[in-house]
Design a protein around this motif. Structure first.
Motif, PDB file in Angstrom:
ATOM      1  N   PHE A 102       0.807  -1.500  -0.403  1.00  0.00           N
ATOM      2  CA  PHE A 102       0.170   0.358  -0.127  1.00  0.00           C
ATOM      3  C   PHE A 102       0.768   1.068   0.002  1.00  0.00           C
ATOM      4  N   GLN A 103       2.178   1.756   0.781  1.00  0.00           N
ATOM      5  CA  GLN A 103       2.667   2.383   1.066  1.00  0.00           C
ATOM      6  C   GLN A 103       3.329   3.388  -0.371  1.00  0.00           C
ATOM      7  N   ASN A 104       4.003   1.624  -1.325  1.00  0.00           N
ATOM      8  CA  ASN A 104       4.662   2.152  -1.830  1.00  0.00           C
ATOM      9  C   ASN A 104       3.319   2.272  -3.346  1.00  0.00           C
ATOM     10  N   LYS A 105       2.182   2.001  -3.442  1.00  0.00           N
ATOM     11  CA  LYS A 105       1.266   2.480  -4.181  1.00  0.00           C
ATOM     12  C   LYS A 105       1.146   4.062  -4.312  1.00  0.00           C
ATOM     13  N   TYR A 106       1.011   4.209  -2.837  1.00  0.00           N
ATOM     14  CA  TYR A 106       0.200   5.408  -1.955  1.00  0.00           C
ATOM     15  C   TYR A 106       1.911   7.007  -2.725  1.00  0.00           C
ATOM     16  N   LYS A 107       2.348   6.407  -2.849  1.00  0.00           N
ATOM     17  CA  LYS A 107       3.689   7.174  -2.732  1.00  0.00           C
ATOM     18  C   LYS A 107       3.726   7.520  -4.376  1.00  0.00           C
ATOM     19  N   GLU A 108       3.321   6.470  -5.320  1.00  0.00           N
ATOM     20  CA  GLU A 108       3.490   6.796  -6.762  1.00  0.00           C
ATOM     21  C   GLU A 108       2.507   7.171  -7.090  1.00  0.00           C
ATOM     22  N   LYS A 109       1.477   7.669  -6.266  1.00  0.00           N
ATOM     23  CA  LYS A 109      -0.381   7.781  -6.242  1.00  0.00           C
ATOM     24  C   LYS A 109      -0.897   7.585  -7.239  1.00  0.00           C
ATOM     25  N   GLY A 110      -1.044   5.698  -6.898  1.00  0.00           N
ATOM     26  CA  GLY A 110      -1.559   5.067  -7.922  1.00  0.00           C
ATOM     27  C   GLY A 110      -2.960   4.693  -6.678  1.00  0.00           C
ATOM     28  N   ILE A 111      -2.444   5.639  -5.663  1.00  0.00           N
ATOM     29  CA  ILE A 111      -3.764   5.190  -4.578  1.00  0.00           C
ATOM     30  C   ILE A 111      -4.797   6.021  -3.552  1.00  0.00           C
ATOM     31  N   LYS A 112      -5.914   6.698  -4.228  1.00  0.00           N
ATOM     32  CA  LYS A 112      -6.158   7.811  -3.453  1.00  0.00           C
ATOM     33  C   LYS A 112      -7.548   8.079  -2.194  1.00  0.00           C
ATOM     34  N   ILE A 113      -6.891   8.761  -1.393  1.00  0.00           N
ATOM     35  CA  ILE A 113      -7.534   8.258  -0.534  1.00  0.00           C
ATOM     36  C   ILE A 113      -7.682   9.737   0.826  1.00  0.00           C
ATOM     37  N   SER A 114      -8.551  10.140   1.135  1.00  0.00           N
ATOM     38  CA  SER A 114      -8.706  11.328   1.605  1.00  0.00           C
ATOM     39  C   SER A 114      -8.649  11.046   3.927  1.00  0.00           C
ATOM     40  N   ARG A 115      -8.911  12.550   4.366  1.00  0.00           N
ATOM     41  CA  ARG A 115      -8.737  12.636   5.675  1.00  0.00           C
ATOM     42  C   ARG A 115     -10.024  12.053   5.822  1.00  0.00           C
ATOM     43  N   GLY A 116     -10.425  11.038   6.819  1.00  0.00           N
ATOM     44  CA  GLY A 116     -11.390  11.275   7.913  1.00  0.00           C
ATOM     45  C   GLY A 116     -11.848   9.363   7.256  1.00  0.00           C
ATOM     46  N   LYS A 117     -11.497   9.299   5.729  1.00  0.00           N
ATOM     47  CA  LYS A 117     -11.756   8.016   5.108  1.00  0.00           C
ATOM     48  C   LYS A 117     -11.164   6.957   5.684  1.00  0.00           C
ATOM     49  N   THR A 118     -12.336   5.418   5.494  1.00  0.00           N
ATOM     50  CA  THR A 118     -11.457   4.165   4.912  1.00  0.00           C
ATOM     51  C   THR A 118     -11.526   3.285   3.936  1.00  0.00           C
ATOM     52  N   ILE A 119     -10.472   2.763   3.661  1.00  0.00           N
ATOM     53  CA  ILE A 119     -10.145   1.822   1.800  1.00  0.00           C
ATOM     54  C   ILE A 119      -9.984   1.151   2.361  1.00  0.00           C
TER      55      ILE A 119
END
Length: 328
Positions: free
Chosen positions: A150-167
């Motif tokens: 997850f961390q790698n994909k998030y750093k690559e901007k492959g995942i979008k998530i906003s504050r207060g949200k759960t995926i």
């Protein structure tokens, strides 16, 4: 590898993901049973249910958490993050800690830091909660590798998530992006001269803080008074908690928000006086725990907290008593 590994406090569990447990600080007196285990080579505090976690918090709410944290580490149960954040360079070396390994938990709540191990983790049922940076990870035991993916994909901007949200990232990992945004100074626990400090002398001070936060399995609102001494910790100058005479008076109003299926909220007042001689005086206005999620969020509305501390170890020119009033 760390030499002090925890074994964990484990308690029997029954909680349904379909029917969320609603646990706040009103549980009757019970005694939590204690057993030991480990998670991925690290000691971890592990509970069978949110109710058992609630019992454990009540058992330790009036204890000196830093002293208990040292005892748990010495007994090789687990290494509480509270101890890590209050260790000198020599203590950190003995614990086998390095800067890269430390999780970033931006909270002033000592109980939360006491519950988490040196990896920022706690176990409830068959899940592990890990707090680090902006995220609270909930993963099935043995599936921590999904966090790295997850961390790698998030750093690559492959995942979008906003504050207060759960995926739901995978079958074994859910990710919550919390709203508990604090300053870089507080997140790193490196403290400068700001409104929450009063100094006895150059090397000793009182730290007055208010806190509130929602961490998925746990939420709280409160305040604390602490006496600190300047020490050298790992890679930076550090202020370490020491024993002192602490006092705290509260006169506050806060909002309690239910975050379950049926949304509602109400307002609560808290006017109390507390004192102790310990490494810290922490007072909860209120807190809640739950599985898979804590049921309440708390938001300060108005009022103030008045903090006093007494320390008598200084030389000529050192103050013996300091005080500070913090307003919401």
């Amino acid at each position: 590898m760390k030499k002090l590994l925890m074994i964990a406090i484990a308690i029997s569990i029954f909680a349904s993901c379909k029917q969320e447990e609603i646990i706040s600080d009103t549980t009757d007196n019970q005694i939590a049973e204690v057993a030991y285990s480990r998670n991925e080579d690290k000691g971890i505090l592990s509970f069978g249910s949110a109710e058992e976690l609630q019992v454990f918090i009540k058992e330790h709410q009036t204890t000196d958490l830093l002293d208990v944290a040292r005892e748990f580490a010495e007994e090789r149960r687990y290494i509480p993050l509270l101890l890590v954040y209050n260790s000198t360079a020599e203590e950190a070396k003995q614990l086998g800690l390095t800067e890269e390994e430390l999780p970033k938990v931006a909270s002033e709540d000592d109980m939360l830091l006491f519950l988490l191990n040196e990896n920022g983790e706690i176990g409830i049922e068959d899940k592990i909660y890990r707090i680090d940076g902006d995220f609270v990870y909930t993963y099935t035991r043995g599936s921590s590798k999904d966090i790295t993916i997850f961390q790698n994909k998030y750093k690559e901007k492959g995942i979008k998530i906003s504050r207060g949200k759960t995926i739901e990232f995978s079958e074994n990992l859910t990710v919550y992006m919390h709203n508990n945004v604090q300053s870089k100074e507080e997140a790193s626990l490196i403290s400068g001269r700001n409104k929450g400090f009063e100094y006895f002398d150059n090397d000793h001070r009182m730290r007055a803080k208010q806190f509130n936060g929602y961490w998925k399995f746990y939420s709280s609102i409160g305040a604390k008074t602490t006496v600190q001494e300047k020490k050298r910790f790992l890679w930076w100058n550090w202020w370490k908690n020491i024993k002192g005479y602490n006092r705290l008076q509260t006169d506050v109003n806060y909002r309690v928000e239910y975050v379950g299926d049926k949304y509602y909220y109400y307002y609560q007042d808290k006017a109390e006086f507390h004192e102790n001689y310990a490494n810290n005086l922490e007072v909860f206005f209120e807190y809640s725990v739950g599985f898979p999620s804590a049921p309440f969020k708390y938001t300060p509305i108005s009022g103030k907290t008045i903090h006093w501390a007494h320390w008598y170890g200084g030389g000529a020119g050192s103050k013996n008593t300091v005080s500070k009033t913090l307003y919401y």
